[in-house]
Design a protein around this motif. Structure first.
Motif, mmCIF file in Angstrom:
data_model
loop_
_atom_site.group_PDB
_atom_site.id
_atom_site.type_symbol
_atom_site.label_atom_id
_atom_site.label_comp_id
_atom_site.label_asym_id
_atom_site.label_seq_id
_atom_site.Cartn_x
_atom_site.Cartn_y
_atom_site.Cartn_z
ATOM 1 N N ILE A 88 0.840 -1.194 0.000
ATOM 2 C CA ILE A 88 0.000 0.000 0.000
ATOM 3 C C ILE A 88 0.875 1.244 0.000
ATOM 4 C CG2 ILE A 88 -1.720 1.317 1.313
ATOM 5 C CD1 ILE A 88 -2.515 -1.438 2.585
ATOM 6 N N VAL A 89 0.526 2.221 -0.834
ATOM 7 C CA VAL A 89 1.149 3.541 -0.806
ATOM 8 C C VAL A 89 0.041 4.567 -0.577
ATOM 9 C CG1 VAL A 89 2.407 5.277 -2.128
ATOM 10 C CG2 VAL A 89 3.089 2.880 -2.273
ATOM 11 N N THR A 90 0.243 5.426 0.407
ATOM 12 C CA THR A 90 -0.839 6.325 0.807
ATOM 13 C C THR A 90 -0.962 7.558 -0.080
ATOM 14 O OG1 THR A 90 0.642 7.355 2.431
ATOM 15 C CG2 THR A 90 -0.774 5.569 3.197
ATOM 16 N N LYS A 91 0.125 7.978 -0.745
ATOM 17 C CA LYS A 91 0.076 9.109 -1.677
ATOM 18 C C LYS A 91 0.799 8.708 -2.954
ATOM 19 C CE LYS A 91 -0.168 12.741 1.839
ATOM 20 N NZ LYS A 91 0.485 13.963 2.367
ATOM 21 N N PRO A 92 0.082 8.394 -4.016
ATOM 22 C CA PRO A 92 -1.372 8.395 -4.172
ATOM 23 C C PRO A 92 -1.989 7.186 -3.475
ATOM 24 C CG PRO A 92 -0.361 7.528 -6.133
ATOM 25 C CD PRO A 92 0.763 7.981 -5.255
ATOM 26 N N LYS A 93 -3.289 7.148 -3.395
ATOM 27 C CA LYS A 93 -3.992 6.065 -2.706
ATOM 28 C C LYS A 93 -4.088 4.851 -3.620
ATOM 29 C CE LYS A 93 -6.725 9.003 0.362
ATOM 30 N NZ LYS A 93 -8.088 9.362 0.839
ATOM 31 N N ILE A 94 -3.053 4.011 -3.571
ATOM 32 C CA ILE A 94 -2.984 2.846 -4.453
ATOM 33 C C ILE A 94 -2.492 1.640 -3.668
ATOM 34 C CG2 ILE A 94 -2.613 4.160 -6.577
ATOM 35 C CD1 ILE A 94 0.366 3.685 -6.243
ATOM 36 N N TYR A 95 -2.769 0.439 -4.214
ATOM 37 C CA TYR A 95 -2.222 -0.773 -3.618
ATOM 38 C C TYR A 95 -2.018 -1.817 -4.701
ATOM 39 C CZ TYR A 95 -6.877 -3.020 -3.686
ATOM 40 O OH TYR A 95 -8.079 -3.567 -4.080
ATOM 41 N N MET A 96 -1.203 -2.800 -4.374
ATOM 42 C CA MET A 96 -0.877 -3.887 -5.296
ATOM 43 C C MET A 96 -0.932 -5.190 -4.517
ATOM 44 S SD MET A 96 2.680 -4.286 -7.415
ATOM 45 C CE MET A 96 2.881 -5.554 -8.670
ATOM 46 N N GLN A 97 -1.375 -6.251 -5.146
ATOM 47 C CA GLN A 97 -1.433 -7.564 -4.506
ATOM 48 C C GLN A 97 -0.778 -8.612 -5.399
ATOM 49 O OE1 GLN A 97 -5.743 -7.811 -3.689
ATOM 50 N NE2 GLN A 97 -5.230 -7.665 -1.513
ATOM 51 N N PHE A 98 -0.059 -9.553 -4.788
ATOM 52 C CA PHE A 98 0.544 -10.647 -5.549
ATOM 53 C C PHE A 98 0.926 -11.782 -4.615
ATOM 54 C CE2 PHE A 98 3.943 -7.764 -4.345
ATOM 55 C CZ PHE A 98 4.950 -8.611 -3.886
ATOM 56 N N GLU A 99 1.117 -12.939 -5.203
ATOM 57 C CA GLU A 99 1.632 -14.108 -4.488
ATOM 58 C C GLU A 99 3.128 -14.197 -4.777
ATOM 59 O OE1 GLU A 99 -0.555 -17.618 -5.491
ATOM 60 O OE2 GLU A 99 -2.502 -16.609 -5.316
ATOM 61 N N PRO A 100 4.002 -13.968 -3.793
ATOM 62 C CA PRO A 100 5.442 -13.941 -4.057
ATOM 63 C C PRO A 100 5.959 -15.311 -4.461
ATOM 64 C CG PRO A 100 5.022 -13.844 -1.712
ATOM 65 C CD PRO A 100 3.687 -13.712 -2.384
ATOM 66 N N SER A 101 6.838 -15.311 -5.465
ATOM 67 C CA SER A 101 7.335 -16.576 -6.005
ATOM 68 C C SER A 101 8.168 -17.352 -4.993
ATOM 69 C CB SER A 101 8.180 -16.311 -7.257
ATOM 70 O OG SER A 101 9.247 -15.437 -6.967
ATOM 71 N N GLY A 102 8.800 -16.646 -4.048
ATOM 72 C CA GLY A 102 9.651 -17.321 -3.065
ATOM 73 C C GLY A 102 8.987 -17.547 -1.731
ATOM 74 N N GLY A 103 7.691 -17.275 -1.612
ATOM 75 C CA GLY A 103 7.009 -17.414 -0.335
ATOM 76 C C GLY A 103 7.075 -16.123 0.466
ATOM 77 N N LEU A 104 6.188 -15.984 1.443
ATOM 78 C CA LEU A 104 6.158 -14.803 2.293
ATOM 79 C C LEU A 104 7.283 -14.868 3.318
ATOM 80 C CD1 LEU A 104 2.340 -14.541 3.087
ATOM 81 C CD2 LEU A 104 3.579 -13.685 1.104
ATOM 82 N N SER A 105 7.909 -13.730 3.588
ATOM 83 C CA SER A 105 8.922 -13.685 4.634
ATOM 84 C C SER A 105 8.878 -12.359 5.357
ATOM 85 C CB SER A 105 10.323 -13.922 4.055
ATOM 86 O OG SER A 105 10.677 -12.889 3.169
ATOM 87 N N SER A 106 9.384 -12.332 6.589
ATOM 88 C CA SER A 106 9.368 -11.130 7.398
ATOM 89 C C SER A 106 10.363 -11.250 8.535
ATOM 90 C CB SER A 106 7.967 -10.906 7.971
ATOM 91 O OG SER A 106 8.013 -9.903 8.979
ATOM 92 N N PRO A 107 10.987 -10.141 8.940
ATOM 93 C CA PRO A 107 11.847 -10.184 10.129
ATOM 94 C C PRO A 107 11.079 -10.442 11.417
ATOM 95 C CG PRO A 107 12.256 -8.217 8.813
ATOM 96 C CD PRO A 107 11.015 -8.851 8.271
ATOM 97 N N PHE A 108 9.744 -10.308 11.377
ATOM 98 C CA PHE A 108 8.945 -10.356 12.588
ATOM 99 C C PHE A 108 8.270 -11.708 12.818
ATOM 100 C CE2 PHE A 108 8.952 -6.092 10.719
ATOM 101 C CZ PHE A 108 9.656 -5.420 11.701
ATOM 102 N N LEU A 109 8.594 -12.692 11.986
ATOM 103 C CA LEU A 109 8.033 -14.035 12.111
ATOM 104 C C LEU A 109 9.130 -15.057 11.857
ATOM 105 C CD1 LEU A 109 4.810 -13.273 10.067
ATOM 106 C CD2 LEU A 109 4.854 -13.733 12.522
ATOM 107 N N LEU A 110 9.021 -16.214 12.490
ATOM 108 C CA LEU A 110 10.062 -17.229 12.419
ATOM 109 C C LEU A 110 9.586 -18.461 11.661
ATOM 110 C CD1 LEU A 110 11.266 -16.905 16.107
ATOM 111 C CD2 LEU A 110 12.399 -15.999 14.070
ATOM 112 N N SER A 111 10.503 -19.394 11.410
ATOM 113 C CA SER A 111 10.190 -20.581 10.620
ATOM 114 C C SER A 111 11.030 -21.758 11.067
ATOM 115 C CB SER A 111 10.462 -20.299 9.141
ATOM 116 O OG SER A 111 10.428 -21.482 8.382
ATOM 117 N N LEU A 112 10.480 -22.948 10.913
ATOM 118 C CA LEU A 112 11.240 -24.163 11.193
ATOM 119 C C LEU A 112 12.271 -24.468 10.115
ATOM 120 C CD1 LEU A 112 8.613 -26.601 12.728
ATOM 121 C CD2 LEU A 112 10.480 -25.428 13.864
ATOM 122 N N ALA A 113 12.360 -23.629 9.096
ATOM 123 C CA ALA A 113 13.445 -23.762 8.140
ATOM 124 C C ALA A 113 14.784 -23.402 8.778
ATOM 125 C CB ALA A 113 13.192 -22.880 6.924
ATOM 126 N N MET A 114 14.750 -22.794 9.957
ATOM 127 C CA MET A 114 15.954 -22.418 10.689
ATOM 128 C C MET A 114 16.185 -23.379 11.858
ATOM 129 S SD MET A 114 16.706 -18.815 9.850
ATOM 130 C CE MET A 114 15.981 -17.892 8.499
#
Length: 210
Positions: A88-114
């Motif tokens: 989401i970008v607030t100026k202008p008011k737009i958003y984009m959606q997609f399914e990432p090819s490598g899977g979802l990732s974030s510094p704020f969530l963990l995984s048993l891949a580690m």
């Protein structure tokens, strides 16, 4: 060809993919929050002079997460069941959606891949947490996680080889309106590459974009 959408790739760190968990009996921290929570973090990417304040909202079942810088210029929503990223970008008011090819990732969530190794206890932002060393094929990191699955501090190298750190400043366990995990009303859905707010180098989630 996979390209990092750099404006939304905050730190990397020892973060996890929203990937299928492998069978593993080794000890590990909770992989996602088990309560509604809003956490204010200070984040710092290695090589960047400036730190950034990021607010992250977690759904109580760990299925959805929203992160945004304090200037309100942008936001990113991860939807685990749908494997969907909303940017989401607030100026202008737009958003984009997609399914990432490598899977979802974030510094704020963990995984048993580690691989996780317990390293004692600590207190961050006035809240007790358990320290873990994390090892991946890209390097090492350290994380402190509460009993209800909230990362309070993290530093090291993530699955993509990026290095940085984050530290929680405050935690609010008040119930969260599910609407914040949806695109805002009145915003336009766009296709293709998304224009991004100038100067914002961190929103709080690393995603692989085709």
């Amino acid at each position: 060809m996979r390209n990092a959408y750099a404006i939304f790739a905050v730190l990397g760190l020892s973060s996890g993919l929203f990937a299928a968990a492998r069978a593993d009996t080794a000890p590990h921290p909770p992989l996602a929050p088990t309560r509604d929570a809003t956490v204010h973090y200070i984040t710092q990417m290695k090589g960047k002079a400036d730190s950034q304040k990021v607010t992250v909202s977690f759904s109580r079942n760990g299925d959805r997460m929203r992160s945004e810088p304090d200037d309100g210029s942008a936001a990113i929503i991860l939807d685990r069941p749908a494997q969907l990223v909303t940017m989401i970008v607030t100026k202008p008011k737009i958003y984009m959606q997609f399914e990432p090819s490598g899977g979802l990732s974030s510094p704020f969530l963990l995984s048993l891949a580690m691989h996780f190794t317990p390293e004692g206890d600590d207190t961050v932002a006035g809240t007790p947490c358990h320290k873990w060393a994390i090892t991946s094929d890209k390097g090492h990191g350290n994380v402190c996680v509460t009993d209800d699955g909230i990362i309070l501090s993290e530093d090291g190298v993530d699955a993509d080889g990026q290095e940085g750190k984050l530290v929680a400043q405050t935690i609010d366990y008040a119930p969260i309106d599910p609407a914040i995990f949806q695109p805002p009303a009145g915003y336009e859905l766009i296709k293709g590459r998304m224009p991004l707010p100038h100067g914002n180098h961190a929103v709080g989630a690393a995603v692989s974009h085709p």
